[in-house]
Write a protein that holds these residues in place. Structure first.
Motif, PDB file in Angstrom:
ATOM      1  N   ASP A 328      41.790  29.561  25.762  1.00  0.00           N
ATOM      2  CA  ASP A 328      43.036  29.331  26.482  1.00  0.00           C
ATOM      3  C   ASP A 328      42.761  28.885  27.914  1.00  0.00           C
ATOM      4  O   ASP A 328      42.449  29.696  28.778  1.00  0.00           O
ATOM      5  CB  ASP A 328      43.850  30.632  26.475  1.00  0.00           C
ATOM      6  CG  ASP A 328      45.236  30.452  27.057  1.00  0.00           C
ATOM      7  OD1 ASP A 328      45.603  29.297  27.361  1.00  0.00           O
ATOM      8  OD2 ASP A 328      45.939  31.454  27.211  1.00  0.00           O
ATOM      9  N   ALA A 329      42.890  27.588  28.140  1.00  0.00           N
ATOM     10  CA  ALA A 329      42.619  27.063  29.484  1.00  0.00           C
ATOM     11  C   ALA A 329      43.727  27.460  30.453  1.00  0.00           C
ATOM     12  O   ALA A 329      43.515  27.563  31.649  1.00  0.00           O
ATOM     13  CB  ALA A 329      42.489  25.555  29.440  1.00  0.00           C
ATOM     14  N   LYS A 330      44.920  27.702  29.917  1.00  0.00           N
ATOM     15  CA  LYS A 330      46.050  27.998  30.807  1.00  0.00           C
ATOM     16  C   LYS A 330      46.093  29.471  31.184  1.00  0.00           C
ATOM     17  O   LYS A 330      46.113  29.816  32.353  1.00  0.00           O
ATOM     18  CB  LYS A 330      47.351  27.582  30.128  1.00  0.00           C
ATOM     19  CG  LYS A 330      47.460  26.075  29.961  1.00  0.00           C
ATOM     20  CD  LYS A 330      48.779  25.719  29.359  1.00  0.00           C
ATOM     21  CE  LYS A 330      49.009  24.223  29.402  1.00  0.00           C
ATOM     22  NZ  LYS A 330      50.283  23.864  28.800  1.00  0.00           N
ATOM     23  N   GLY A 331      46.123  30.325  30.182  1.00  0.00           N
ATOM     24  CA  GLY A 331      46.027  31.767  30.447  1.00  0.00           C
ATOM     25  C   GLY A 331      47.288  32.417  30.991  1.00  0.00           C
ATOM     26  O   GLY A 331      47.262  33.573  31.383  1.00  0.00           O
ATOM     27  N   GLY A 332      48.418  31.650  31.005  1.00  0.00           N
ATOM     28  CA  GLY A 332      49.647  32.200  31.590  1.00  0.00           C
ATOM     29  C   GLY A 332      50.140  33.469  30.924  1.00  0.00           C
ATOM     30  O   GLY A 332      50.646  34.368  31.587  1.00  0.00           O
ATOM     31  N   ASN A 333      49.999  33.548  29.599  1.00  0.00           N
ATOM     32  CA  ASN A 333      50.469  34.751  28.893  1.00  0.00           C
ATOM     33  C   ASN A 333      49.753  35.994  29.355  1.00  0.00           C
ATOM     34  O   ASN A 333      50.344  37.059  29.461  1.00  0.00           O
ATOM     35  CB  ASN A 333      50.241  34.602  27.383  1.00  0.00           C
ATOM     36  CG  ASN A 333      51.393  33.877  26.737  1.00  0.00           C
ATOM     37  OD1 ASN A 333      52.542  34.123  27.080  1.00  0.00           O
ATOM     38  ND2 ASN A 333      51.083  32.983  25.816  1.00  0.00           N
ATOM     39  N   SER A 334      48.466  35.846  29.600  1.00  0.00           N
ATOM     40  CA  SER A 334      47.703  37.035  29.960  1.00  0.00           C
ATOM     41  C   SER A 334      48.146  37.567  31.315  1.00  0.00           C
ATOM     42  O   SER A 334      47.967  38.729  31.616  1.00  0.00           O
ATOM     43  CB  SER A 334      46.208  36.730  29.952  1.00  0.00           C
ATOM     44  OG  SER A 334      45.990  35.520  30.594  1.00  0.00           O
ATOM     45  N   ILE A 335      48.746  36.690  32.119  1.00  0.00           N
ATOM     46  CA  ILE A 335      49.225  37.135  33.423  1.00  0.00           C
ATOM     47  C   ILE A 335      50.636  37.707  33.307  1.00  0.00           C
ATOM     48  O   ILE A 335      50.989  38.663  33.973  1.00  0.00           O
ATOM     49  CB  ILE A 335      49.233  35.951  34.413  1.00  0.00           C
ATOM     50  CG1 ILE A 335      47.815  35.443  34.595  1.00  0.00           C
ATOM     51  CG2 ILE A 335      49.822  36.354  35.758  1.00  0.00           C
ATOM     52  CD1 ILE A 335      47.749  34.188  35.418  1.00  0.00           C
ATOM     53  N   SER A 336      51.441  37.113  32.417  1.00  0.00           N
ATOM     54  CA  SER A 336      52.862  37.476  32.458  1.00  0.00           C
ATOM     55  C   SER A 336      53.345  38.402  31.357  1.00  0.00           C
ATOM     56  O   SER A 336      54.376  39.048  31.531  1.00  0.00           O
ATOM     57  CB  SER A 336      53.723  36.218  32.488  1.00  0.00           C
ATOM     58  OG  SER A 336      53.152  35.132  31.855  1.00  0.00           O
TER      59      SER A 336
END
Ligand SMILES: Nc1nc2c(ncn2[C@@H]2O[C@H](COP(=O)(O)OP(=O)(O)O)[C@@H](O)[C@H]2O)c(=O)[nH]1
Ligand SMILES: [Mg+2]
Length: 374
Positions: A328-336
């Motif tokens: 996962d290059a974006k990783g937004g889920n892991s933050i939110s």
């Protein structure tokens, strides 16, 4: 992992600090020119046009005046150096400009809107009250972003550290501790269960696996394969068997053989499939797991929050494991995801090896996202 978010944030911080540094130098030059005009022509009124930076340079200014009173003229480069070493406080419009750039970086990386808003509010309030060294502006901005990220990632009150939760339950006479894993197909449930079994075994516990995915071809063999690989027993039945009865047998086996943890697999299902949801609800009702964990893919973009919320309507989910962070290059889920769902993230899956399981730790997440200081 976080490659694109990391790059976007780093670019935003770099370009903003470069433009601020340029401004500091420009303003120092302007100031010097204005001073020269004053000295050459005695045009005191020109001072009003000297751009006033919101700086902490009163002492420097006094020193400059004293020196020029004595007729010692500072060179332009000395003034620029002094400006660069001074402390600056960013103006509101500078801060807006910076937080706008950060917001875009995060939204483009699938971080949820509400988390992005919280984050940028946090950056804004940190910068509003802070004097920054213009020499180390970039590092200082990285430090500020780090603080704001740590704040949005801080563990919630209902956070669970599985590796202490399970031994504590065992110590208080609740063995075998039962943990049910659920989520859509192919997210990595079975692999994650094996990773957790491996970690528990390494901590001296005696887990076993319940092969309660009796639905998907090869699922039982796959669970057996993992069980053998990590050296823990697998309780199984045949395809089409009632998954609840397999879990029931697994708990009975654990009680009889002194296994202190039962990790219960389940067939992948969508939150929209009422029959399959009913089946896992039954398992939940009969087995009464100590914990129910949702396993989802980090890569699945914004929809994962809705899936989890929907599952949670039928079966109370205590924790989330996000797998495939390595893809996962974006990783937004892991933050939110934790903030959006109100359910804590327990681990990240970061690869296919049994050791590729990283406990949720805000400082480590931030280290993965931000360029290292310096
Ligand atoms: N790259 C990567 N692959 C993973 C991870 N977790 C699981 N997988 C892979 O995802 C695929 C599906 O995993 P599986 O455990 O069978 O998913 P399940 O259907 O939810 O039980 C397998 O090829 C796993 O090796 C992870 O964290 N990173
Ligand atoms: Mg599976």
């Amino acid at each position: 992992m976080f490659d694109s978010l990391k790059k976007k944030l780093s670019d935003a911080i770099k370009s903003f600090s470069k433009s601020e540094e340029r401004k500091v130098v420009e303003e120092a030059k302007e100031e010097e020119k204005a001073k020269e005009r004053v000295e050459n022509g005695g045009m005191q009124e020109n001072k009003e046009h000297v751009p006033q930076r919101n700086s902490d340079d009163k002492h420097d200014a006094r020193e400059k005046n004293e020196r020029s009173d004595k007729g010692i003229k500072l060179s332009v480069s000395t003034n620029i150096k002094k400006a660069i070493f001074s402390n600056v406080k960013l103006s509101d419009s500078d801060i807006d400009n910076f937080t706008d750039q950060l917001r875009v970086s995060m939204l483009e990386s699938d971080v949820s809107f509400e988390v992005v808003e919280d984050f940028s509010e946090q950056v804004r309030s940190l910068l509003g009250g802070r004097k920054l060294s213009s020499k180390n502006l970039q590092e200082e901005l990285v430090g500020t972003v780090r603080e704001a990220l740590l704040d949005i990632l801080k563990p919630s009150a209902n956070a669970i550290d599985l590796m202490s939760f399970i031994p504590e339950r065992i110590a208080s006479g609740n063995a075998p501790v039962k943990v049910l894993f659920l989520g859509p197909n192919g997210t990595g449930k079975t692999t994650t269960i094996a990773k957790i079994a491996y970690a528990l075994k390494n901590k001296g516990m005696h887990p076993l696996l319940s092969a309660s995915d009796t639905f998907r071809a090869a699922a039982i063999e796959q669970t057996e394969h993992h069980g053998n690989a990590v050296g823990v027993p697998v309780i199984k039945s045949s395809y089409g068997a009632d998954p609840t009865s397999v879990a029931f047998d697994a708990v009975a086996y654990a009680k009889a053989h002194g296994n202190d943890v039962v990790l219960i697999d389940s067939a992948g299902r969508q939150e929209t499939n009422k029959n399959l949801i009913g089946e896992v609800q039954k398992m939940h009702r009969v087995i009464k797991p100590d914990l129910t964990i949702y396993v989802g893919e980090s890569v699945s973009g914004g929809m994962i929050a809705e899936q989890i919320a929907e599952f949670n309507k039928f079966i109370k989910i205590d924790g989330i494991i996000l797998t495939k962070l390595d893809c996962d290059a974006k990783g937004g889920n892991s933050i939110s995801i934790s903030k959006v769902t109100g359910i804590p993230v327990l681990f990240f899956g970061t690869g296919e090896k049994y050791t590729d399981l990283v406990p949720y730790d805000p400082a480590k997440v931030v280290d993965m996202i931000l360029p290292s200081a310096g």
